[in-house]
Design a protein around this motif. Sequence first.
Motif, PDB file in Angstrom:
ATOM      1  N   CYS A 185      -0.377  46.986  50.927  1.00 13.09           N
ATOM      2  CA  CYS A 185       0.465  46.307  52.346  1.00 13.09           C
ATOM      3  C   CYS A 185       1.813  46.732  52.185  1.00 13.09           C
ATOM      4  CB  CYS A 185       0.398  44.822  52.164  1.00 13.09           C
ATOM      5  SG  CYS A 185      -1.286  44.180  52.812  1.00 13.09           S
ATOM      6  N   GLY A 186       2.251  47.387  50.994  1.00 10.16           N
ATOM      7  CA  GLY A 186       3.602  48.051  51.151  1.00 10.16           C
ATOM      8  C   GLY A 186       4.446  47.858  49.682  1.00 10.16           C
TER       9      GLY A 186
ATOM     10  N   ARG B 293      -6.669  52.723  52.776  1.00 10.38           N
ATOM     11  CA  ARG B 293      -7.915  52.146  51.679  1.00 10.38           C
ATOM     12  C   ARG B 293      -7.787  50.643  51.845  1.00 10.38           C
ATOM     13  NH1 ARG B 293     -10.738  54.924  51.232  1.00 10.38           N
ATOM     14  NH2 ARG B 293     -10.609  57.041  50.211  1.00 10.38           N
ATOM     15  N   ALA B 294      -7.461  50.207  53.046  1.00 13.73           N
ATOM     16  CA  ALA B 294      -7.724  48.835  53.062  1.00 13.73           C
ATOM     17  C   ALA B 294      -8.497  48.414  54.307  1.00 13.73           C
ATOM     18  CB  ALA B 294      -6.325  48.026  53.089  1.00 13.73           C
ATOM     19  N   LEU B 295      -8.978  47.264  54.381  1.00 11.77           N
ATOM     20  CA  LEU B 295     -10.016  46.729  55.642  1.00 11.77           C
ATOM     21  C   LEU B 295      -9.329  45.504  55.919  1.00 11.77           C
ATOM     22  CD1 LEU B 295     -13.344  47.683  54.050  1.00 11.77           C
ATOM     23  CD2 LEU B 295     -12.321  48.975  56.001  1.00 11.77           C
ATOM     24  N   PHE B 296      -8.974  45.255  57.161  1.00  2.55           N
ATOM     25  CA  PHE B 296      -8.403  43.882  57.821  1.00  2.55           C
ATOM     26  C   PHE B 296      -9.393  43.266  58.595  1.00  2.55           C
ATOM     27  CE2 PHE B 296      -4.936  46.641  56.645  1.00  2.55           C
ATOM     28  CZ  PHE B 296      -4.039  45.828  55.875  1.00  2.55           C
TER      29      PHE B 296
ATOM     30  N   ARG C 123     -15.428  36.060  54.967  1.00  6.27           N
ATOM     31  CA  ARG C 123     -14.032  36.317  55.077  1.00  6.27           C
ATOM     32  C   ARG C 123     -13.082  34.754  54.956  1.00  6.27           C
ATOM     33  NH1 ARG C 123     -10.591  37.060  60.353  1.00  6.27           N
ATOM     34  NH2 ARG C 123      -9.128  35.833  58.835  1.00  6.27           N
ATOM     35  N   GLY C 124     -11.903  35.017  54.496  1.00  6.07           N
ATOM     36  CA  GLY C 124     -11.151  33.703  54.322  1.00  6.07           C
ATOM     37  C   GLY C 124      -9.755  33.897  54.949  1.00  6.07           C
ATOM     38  N   GLU C 125      -8.875  33.002  54.413  1.00  6.74           N
ATOM     39  CA  GLU C 125      -7.401  33.350  54.903  1.00  6.74           C
ATOM     40  C   GLU C 125      -6.835  34.146  53.894  1.00  6.74           C
ATOM     41  OE1 GLU C 125      -6.170  31.835  57.409  1.00  6.74           O
ATOM     42  OE2 GLU C 125      -8.095  31.652  58.316  1.00  6.74           O
ATOM     43  N   GLY C 126      -5.377  34.725  54.243  1.00 10.49           N
ATOM     44  CA  GLY C 126      -4.417  35.085  53.305  1.00 10.49           C
ATOM     45  C   GLY C 126      -5.296  36.581  52.973  1.00 10.49           C
ATOM     46  N   TRP C 127      -5.116  36.592  51.354  1.00  9.96           N
ATOM     47  CA  TRP C 127      -5.628  37.666  50.834  1.00  9.96           C
ATOM     48  C   TRP C 127      -7.099  37.873  50.882  1.00  9.96           C
ATOM     49  CZ3 TRP C 127      -1.821  40.561  49.602  1.00  9.96           C
ATOM     50  CH2 TRP C 127      -0.529  40.046  49.148  1.00  9.96           C
ATOM     51  N   ASP C 128      -7.613  36.800  51.231  1.00  5.35           N
ATOM     52  CA  ASP C 128      -9.223  36.797  51.470  1.00  5.35           C
ATOM     53  C   ASP C 128      -9.536  37.337  52.888  1.00  5.35           C
ATOM     54  OD1 ASP C 128      -9.930  35.917  49.146  1.00  5.35           O
ATOM     55  OD2 ASP C 128      -9.829  33.742  49.571  1.00  5.35           O
ATOM     56  N   ALA C 129      -8.488  37.614  53.889  1.00  3.68           N
ATOM     57  CA  ALA C 129      -8.750  38.300  55.007  1.00  3.68           C
ATOM     58  C   ALA C 129      -8.744  39.865  55.178  1.00  3.68           C
ATOM     59  CB  ALA C 129      -7.708  37.745  56.037  1.00  3.68           C
ATOM     60  N   MET C 130      -8.524  40.360  53.801  1.00  3.31           N
ATOM     61  CA  MET C 130      -8.514  41.912  53.606  1.00  3.31           C
ATOM     62  C   MET C 130      -9.369  42.235  52.434  1.00  3.31           C
ATOM     63  SD  MET C 130      -4.759  42.964  52.145  1.00  3.31           S
ATOM     64  CE  MET C 130      -5.152  44.570  51.892  1.00  3.31           C
ATOM     65  N   TRP C 131      -9.857  43.484  52.608  1.00  2.00           N
ATOM     66  CA  TRP C 131     -10.350  44.070  51.302  1.00  2.00           C
ATOM     67  C   TRP C 131     -10.206  45.290  50.954  1.00  2.00           C
ATOM     68  CZ3 TRP C 131     -12.706  42.172  56.074  1.00  2.00           C
ATOM     69  CH2 TRP C 131     -13.274  40.975  55.918  1.00  2.00           C
ATOM     70  N   THR C 132     -10.438  45.852  49.922  1.00  2.00           N
ATOM     71  CA  THR C 132      -9.974  47.154  49.556  1.00  2.00           C
ATOM     72  C   THR C 132     -11.308  47.981  49.980  1.00  2.00           C
ATOM     73  OG1 THR C 132     -10.805  46.661  47.182  1.00  2.00           O
ATOM     74  CG2 THR C 132      -8.250  46.134  47.802  1.00  2.00           C
ATOM     75  N   ASP C 133     -11.179  49.401  50.141  1.00  2.00           N
ATOM     76  CA  ASP C 133     -11.915  50.381  50.545  1.00  2.00           C
ATOM     77  C   ASP C 133     -12.605  50.843  49.308  1.00  2.00           C
ATOM     78  OD1 ASP C 133     -13.696  52.223  51.465  1.00  2.00           O
ATOM     79  OD2 ASP C 133     -12.509  52.892  52.623  1.00  2.00           O
ATOM     80  N   MET C 134     -13.832  50.537  48.931  1.00  4.45           N
ATOM     81  CA  MET C 134     -14.430  51.107  47.698  1.00  4.45           C
ATOM     82  C   MET C 134     -15.266  52.167  47.808  1.00  4.45           C
ATOM     83  SD  MET C 134     -13.470  49.051  45.301  1.00  4.45           S
ATOM     84  CE  MET C 134     -12.975  47.184  44.677  1.00  4.45           C
TER      85      MET C 134
ATOM     86  N   ILE D 118      -2.159  35.320  42.645  1.00  5.19           N
ATOM     87  CA  ILE D 118      -2.649  34.442  41.547  1.00  5.19           C
ATOM     88  C   ILE D 118      -3.951  35.244  40.958  1.00  5.19           C
ATOM     89  CG2 ILE D 118      -1.711  32.260  42.012  1.00  5.19           C
ATOM     90  CD1 ILE D 118      -4.509  31.500  43.516  1.00  5.19           C
ATOM     91  N   LEU D 119      -4.511  36.161  41.603  1.00  2.07           N
ATOM     92  CA  LEU D 119      -5.622  36.667  41.159  1.00  2.07           C
ATOM     93  C   LEU D 119      -5.438  38.350  41.056  1.00  2.07           C
ATOM     94  CD1 LEU D 119      -8.506  35.182  43.109  1.00  2.07           C
ATOM     95  CD2 LEU D 119      -8.172  34.807  40.832  1.00  2.07           C
ATOM     96  N   ALA D 120      -6.104  39.022  39.932  1.00  3.51           N
ATOM     97  CA  ALA D 120      -6.205  40.446  39.821  1.00  3.51           C
ATOM     98  C   ALA D 120      -6.222  41.324  41.197  1.00  3.51           C
ATOM     99  CB  ALA D 120      -7.072  40.820  38.938  1.00  3.51           C
ATOM    100  N   GLU D 121      -7.335  40.785  41.998  1.00  2.14           N
ATOM    101  CA  GLU D 121      -7.319  41.620  43.051  1.00  2.14           C
ATOM    102  C   GLU D 121      -6.348  41.430  44.191  1.00  2.14           C
ATOM    103  OE1 GLU D 121     -10.633  38.595  44.631  1.00  2.14           O
ATOM    104  OE2 GLU D 121      -9.402  38.582  46.484  1.00  2.14           O
ATOM    105  N   HIS D 122      -5.449  40.455  44.109  1.00  2.00           N
ATOM    106  CA  HIS D 122      -4.172  40.405  44.969  1.00  2.00           C
ATOM    107  C   HIS D 122      -3.159  41.478  44.825  1.00  2.00           C
ATOM    108  CE1 HIS D 122      -4.969  35.498  45.087  1.00  2.00           C
ATOM    109  NE2 HIS D 122      -5.941  36.465  45.891  1.00  2.00           N
ATOM    110  N   ILE D 123      -3.226  42.079  43.557  1.00  2.00           N
ATOM    111  CA  ILE D 123      -2.218  43.330  43.342  1.00  2.00           C
ATOM    112  C   ILE D 123      -2.364  44.430  44.264  1.00  2.00           C
ATOM    113  CG2 ILE D 123      -1.059  44.620  41.495  1.00  2.00           C
ATOM    114  CD1 ILE D 123      -2.034  42.133  39.496  1.00  2.00           C
ATOM    115  N   PRO D 124      -3.673  44.938  44.119  1.00  2.00           N
ATOM    116  CA  PRO D 124      -3.829  46.146  44.853  1.00  2.00           C
ATOM    117  C   PRO D 124      -3.460  46.008  46.448  1.00  2.00           C
ATOM    118  CG  PRO D 124      -5.914  45.649  43.920  1.00  2.00           C
ATOM    119  CD  PRO D 124      -4.929  44.786  43.183  1.00  2.00           C
TER     120      PRO D 124
END
Length: 464
Positions: free
Chosen positions: A369-370, A446-449, A147-158, A358-364
């Motif tokens: 998140c709303g 659909r998100a994991l925090f 895990r990381g910070e910001g957008w890297d602290a969440m994942w999409t449920d695949m 700045i990355l495609a994954e940040h969009i979903p």
Amino acid sequence: MGSTYRMFRLRAEETPPLFPQPGPFLPKVSKPGLARLILKEALGYNRKLLGSAHREALLSRPCIYGVFSGPFGGFSPRVEKCTGCMRCVQEHPEVCSVVRNPAFAEQGDSYWTPTAATGSTPLSTVLYEAHTGKVPVRGMGYKGAFRGEGWDAMWTDMSEIVRPTRDGVYGREYISTSVDIGRRASHLEFDASGDLITSSRTVEIPIPIIFDALPEQVSNADITESIRTAAGNVGTLFVGRYVQKEARCIALAGDLDSVRAAQRCAAIELEDAALLQEARKLFSGPLGVRLPTKEGFVERAVELSRTADFLHLCADYHGRTFESTERHLKDALLDVHQRLVQEGIRNEVTLIASGGIILAEHIPKALLCGADAVALDTALLVALQARFLGECRFPERSAIQRHRIPVEWGTRRILNLMTSWHHQLIEMMSAMGVREARRLRGNVGRALFADELEREAFGDIQGY
Ligand code: SF4
């Protein structure tokens, strides 16, 4: 005759860099060591290797990415082709070494080239996507942090990834990425004579991405024109201050004169919310407010949502709120979205999010998140090979080395980026089992925090 149904598709076209582009890795080769290696391989295995028919293969060893495939082989390596796979180092540690290229990091800032990155960085990813329009795929395995910070602290449920009908980019079932910007009517209204009054004010865009306005010091006429043309080709909108007669423009207006001048624009974004009432008398399309994430922005968003058609929630270029650098855009979005749901007005207003996407994954992730849509800023600059001058964090204090670019080249680079991101968005939605981008909004199921999961797993352990 019914209307013709068309799938939304973008077409990529190889668009190489315009300026020299240092790669992230710098392979170094010991020349005497390489000479000894080649001689040993040629004499040790087969003398025929020395003949002209095999010379190219002999000299290009051991890299499969063409670093040693130039006219002088490994004696003059083509360093820009290095992917950092480390095969040469593993096979011939006495001859090859690979280090990070300091010139690469100088093209971006700490957000684009994080020192903790083990493989690809956002900078290398976006440069590749803008060049090829393809989805970057790496098969070397990920060795970085979980895990990381910001957008890297969440994942999409695949977890829906095995559903056969939702087969991503090549699927049989259409996945819609269209969203609306503006206010949707919550109920029907009729005038005195009983005629239906249309109270929805929306513009539909084919992807949940618009292009944000860039301050003067990080832009120039060529960049603005490339963004404008690319927005037209994609069919999306761009936020602009000086191009106010564009059907694809969301005009950024700081006073009522600007509102009057922007009658032919798709929408208007007010910099000053106090103008809302007067501006409504002058403009009948979607009217929104730019809302920087400063102190009290959640309450402000609730208040403005009763009159504005859309809100543009802005964080800094590193995805942090202006209120506190500890707070990330995703948390700000969750707070605003959830408050609007509690107030029962979430469905009436559109929420656009920008800053640090700045990355495609940040969009979903932003949509989960709303947000209804996102606005891009520095990602467009990187696609256009803009070189940052220092940290580009606060819009008004950022600067780039400005250079002229052909608008056609700039347009193609942005189109390639959008093609790649559209494919990635579809893939992610397919894996999440979601057929419509509109249904991603606020779908936290659909998100994991990371924070929540860690609290669940280590809740009883001291320190959590
Ligand atoms: S690290 Fe990989 S890509 Fe780079 S030179 Fe070595 S073998 Fe080639």
